[in-house]
Every structure is written in C-alpha cells, then in structure tokens.
Design a protein around this motif. Structure first.
Motif, PDB file in Angstrom:
ATOM      1  N   GLY A   1       0.814  -1.210   0.000  1.00 53.21           N
ATOM      2  CA  GLY A   1       0.000   0.000   0.000  1.00 53.21           C
ATOM      3  C   GLY A   1       0.847   1.259   0.000  1.00 53.21           C
ATOM      4  N   MET A   2       1.901   1.280   0.830  1.00 48.68           N
ATOM      5  CA  MET A   2       2.757   2.459   0.857  1.00 48.68           C
ATOM      6  C   MET A   2       3.572   2.594  -0.419  1.00 48.68           C
ATOM      7  SD  MET A   2       1.811   3.980   3.483  1.00 48.68           S
ATOM      8  CE  MET A   2       2.945   5.357   3.248  1.00 48.68           C
ATOM      9  N   SER A   3       3.842   1.463  -1.089  1.00 47.93           N
ATOM     10  CA  SER A   3       4.531   1.560  -2.382  1.00 47.93           C
ATOM     11  C   SER A   3       3.627   2.213  -3.424  1.00 47.93           C
ATOM     12  CB  SER A   3       4.991   0.181  -2.852  1.00 47.93           C
ATOM     13  OG  SER A   3       3.892  -0.640  -3.215  1.00 47.93           O
ATOM     14  N   CYS A   4       2.321   1.958  -3.345  1.00 46.75           N
ATOM     15  CA  CYS A   4       1.384   2.653  -4.240  1.00 46.75           C
ATOM     16  C   CYS A   4       1.380   4.150  -3.939  1.00 46.75           C
ATOM     17  CB  CYS A   4      -0.021   2.077  -4.082  1.00 46.75           C
ATOM     18  SG  CYS A   4      -0.232   0.393  -4.711  1.00 46.75           S
ATOM     19  N   TYR A   5       1.419   4.494  -2.656  1.00 46.84           N
ATOM     20  CA  TYR A   5       1.477   5.899  -2.247  1.00 46.84           C
ATOM     21  C   TYR A   5       2.745   6.562  -2.791  1.00 46.84           C
ATOM     22  CZ  TYR A   5       1.597   9.919   0.968  1.00 46.84           C
ATOM     23  OH  TYR A   5       1.654  11.173   1.493  1.00 46.84           O
TER      24      TYR A   5
END
Length: 397
Positions: free
Chosen positions: A338-342
């Motif tokens: 999820g944070m990689s998408c961010y």
C-alpha cells in the motif's frame, strides 16, 4: 519510542542519512546548474531520482512483503553507498557531465525505491503498537530537522569546496544505517502466504483501487504534487538567475522550507483537532499556492525567504495528513504494498510535474511558470475537496 534502544539507533542513523540526502539534493542541483544551466536539465535531476520509484516502487513493495526486510535494507544501503561514493570521486576529479549525473542519480533513485517501502513497513516492528503514531511522527521530525539544517550546511560547504563534499557526506551517512541494521536482531520473517509474486502484486493493486479512502488519498497526492513540484524543479534557477544568489543562498531557501515544515509539525495536531482533514489539506494547499505565487512575482530575497517558509508549512501539512490517512487505511499484511502505491503516486507526480514545469519555464520564463503553478495549486485544492480521504477521521484516529 526513543526510549527503545533499537528504535533510537535507527532514528539517529536515519537522521544522519536524511541530512546526507538533503546535502546531496543541494549538491546535485547546484552541480547541474554548472554543467548544464537550462531549466529542463536542472529539473531533470529530480525526474531522474523519481523515475525509478514510478517504475519499480510497487514491485519493491511486493518484495518487502515476501522476503527478509533486514537483508533487503542492507542491500539497498550498500548499493547507495557505493554509487554515491563513486559520484563524489568523479565530481572531485572533474570527470562529470550532465548526462552522467542524471544516470548516477537514476541508480541512487533505484536504491531509494527498494529502501523506502521496506523501511516504512518495518517501523511497526521496532515499537509497541500504541507508540506507532509517535514513531511515525518522530520520523517526520527527523526528516524535517535534516531539511532545516542539511541544505544550509551543504550550501556553505559547496560554496567553499565544491559539490563533491555533499556527495561524500551522503555516502558516509549510508554507512551509519548499515551499522544500525547489522546490530538489529530481527525475529520476524516475511511469507508469501502461498501466493506467487504476480498474485501478491495484483492483490496490492486491487486493494489500492477498490478501497475508497486509499484511492482518494492517492488522487489527492497527485492533485497536490503535480503543480507543487514547480517549487523543487525551479528553485535552483530562481536562486541563480532571479535572485543572483550563490549555492549558500540555495541552501538557505531549502532550509527555510524545512523550518516551515517544523513549524507545521508543531501546529498539526491542533489543526487536525479544529479542522476536518479534507479542510486542513485544502487550507495548506492554499498557503503553499500563495508562497509559490509570491516567489514568482518578486525578486526581493526577504520576500522569497518568507514565501519558502510558507511553502514548507503547506507542504508538510498536506503530505503528512495524506500519509497518516494512508497508514490508517492499510492493513498490516499489505502495508508495504500500500505504501509503495502511495510512493508511486508521489514519484509519478513529481517526475511529471518537474519535467512539465521545466518545459513551461523554458517557454515563458521562470517567474511566469511559478505563477501559473500557483494558480493551478489553488484549482486542484478546490477539486480535491470532492475526494474525501477518511470520513470522520478525527473520531477514528
């Protein structure tokens, strides 16, 4: 969290690393103005740093959810140490050119692409769950303390010895993180949960798309950073051509951005208490737009200093609010993905925005490009209100 010896050692190492990163930013930006002084080439430094994140951050997040994060962090720090030391040596030997600088910057960006989602997913392992929000806040404090001090220090050192010193310090800073990782006795191990790499990748992308609060966070990030990237893309040229300032002036202005961010960190809890998060983001974007417009309209150094303080405050409030919203939305098993998408949304916006505003400045001038960007930030702030990030966020916090 700082009472925890493991977290404290990582926090100190991260602060030194952040200090080195900001010194590197000043050195690379200023070196490019000396090698290739066109707006497009100067703004391309940030594009080269951001492009690997655009292309590879999401696969990096999948890796961080599947393999030993400590080993992955060690590998990325070693890669960046070697690459940055090479950059320092070539710059000191006067063997650099503009395209070689962009190539080495791309490799460093690749290392950061692997590092950032892995590190953010590891923070919950270092502190008890009840201290997680404070640990994240301390990470922001570390980043902005470094931003407040690193650029000024780099500007002074670059003015005396040249850009190579900033790269050498950054290489040294990676050694500190490696030392902290070597003493970390990690017990947890990642698991693929029986899924293939591509199935894990699809699962993360599906969550980011289907979860409404997460999707809105990503949209708000892009609505802010695309126009706001004009600050970073054009700041070296503002200093050199509009203000007739040297590398020390560049360091002072970036320090002002960091000082504004530190002030914002102090008032952020009060702001979140008094305003809904959507309103806080819109207000911070408006403050940023006012500062950017003032920078494009004035060549008075004091006016620009005050404007960069305001932009630092707006930048911090906007992105910290959105980052916290993302962390609240993500389940722990998908945190790295999820944070990689961010991060991908941030990097894609920064890369696209930097190239775009460099081209606009080439066509209409630096000051006019900044004023156009300021108006665009105001428009996207209004559009962003249609995409609520976390309903009743204050109650859920």
């Amino acid at each position: 969290p700082l009472s925890n010896p493991v977290f404290r050692s990582f926090w100190i190492a991260s602060f030194v690393s952040n200090l080195g990163t900001w010194m590197h930013e000043i050195g690379a930006g200023w070196l490019m103005t000396e090698l290739e002084g066109t707006p497009q080439m100067v703004s391309a430094v940030r594009t080269a740093m951001a492009t690997p994140i655009v292309l590879l951050a999401i696969p990096a997040g999948v890796l961080a959810d599947r393999i030993d994060r400590r080993k992955l962090l060690l590998a990325t720090q070693f890669l960046m140490l070697v690459t940055t030391a090479t950059l320092a040596a070539l710059t000191a030997a006067e063997a650099m050119n503009g395209w070689l600088l962009l190539g080495i910057t791309f490799v460093i960006g690749f290392g950061w692409t692997l590092h950032v989602p892995t590190w953010q997913a590891s923070i919950p392992e270092l502190v008890p769950r009840k201290q997680l929000s404070r640990a994240i806040a301390l990470g922001s404090v570390s980043f902005n303390l470094a931003r407040a001090g690193g650029p000024a220090l780099a500007g002074a050192l670059v003015a005396i010895t040249g850009p190579w010193i900033a790269f050498a310090f950054n290489a040294f800073s990676f050694a500190g993180v490696i030392a902290a990782l070597l003493i970390w006795r990690r017990e947890r191990r990642e698991s693929s949960r029986g899924l293939s790499f591509y199935a894990s990748l699809y699962q993360g992308l599906r969550f980011a798309y289907r979860d409404l609060p997460m999707r809105h966070v990503l949209i708000r990030v892009m609505l802010f950073i695309v126009p706001a990237s004009a600050l970073w893309a054009l700041l070296p040229l503002v200093v050199k051509t509009r203000l007739d300032w040297g590398a020390d002036g560049f360091g002072i202005l970036v320090t002002c951005v960091g000082a504004g961010a530190l002030f914002a960190a102090r008032i952020l809890p009060v702001l979140h208490h008094r305003l809904k998060w959507d309103a806080a983001v819109a207000s911070a974007m408006l403050l940023f737009a006012i500062g950017l417009g003032a920078t494009g309209s004035s060549t008075n150094r004091w006016v620009v200093v005050l404007a960069t303080l305001a932009m630092g405050c707006g930048w911090m409030i906007t992105l910290t609010t959105l980052n916290t919203a993302a962390q609240m939305t993500l389940p722990s098993r998908m945190r790295a993905r999820g944070m990689s998408c961010y991060l991908t949304a941030m990097a894609l916006s920064m890369s696209t925005g930097s190239f775009f505003w460099g081209s606009v400045a080439e066509a209409v001038g630096i000051g006019t490009a900044q004023k156009i960007a300021a108006i665009t930030v105001m428009v996207t702030a209004a559009i962003g209100l249609r995409f609520r990030i976390i309903p009743d966020a204050q109650r859920r916090r």
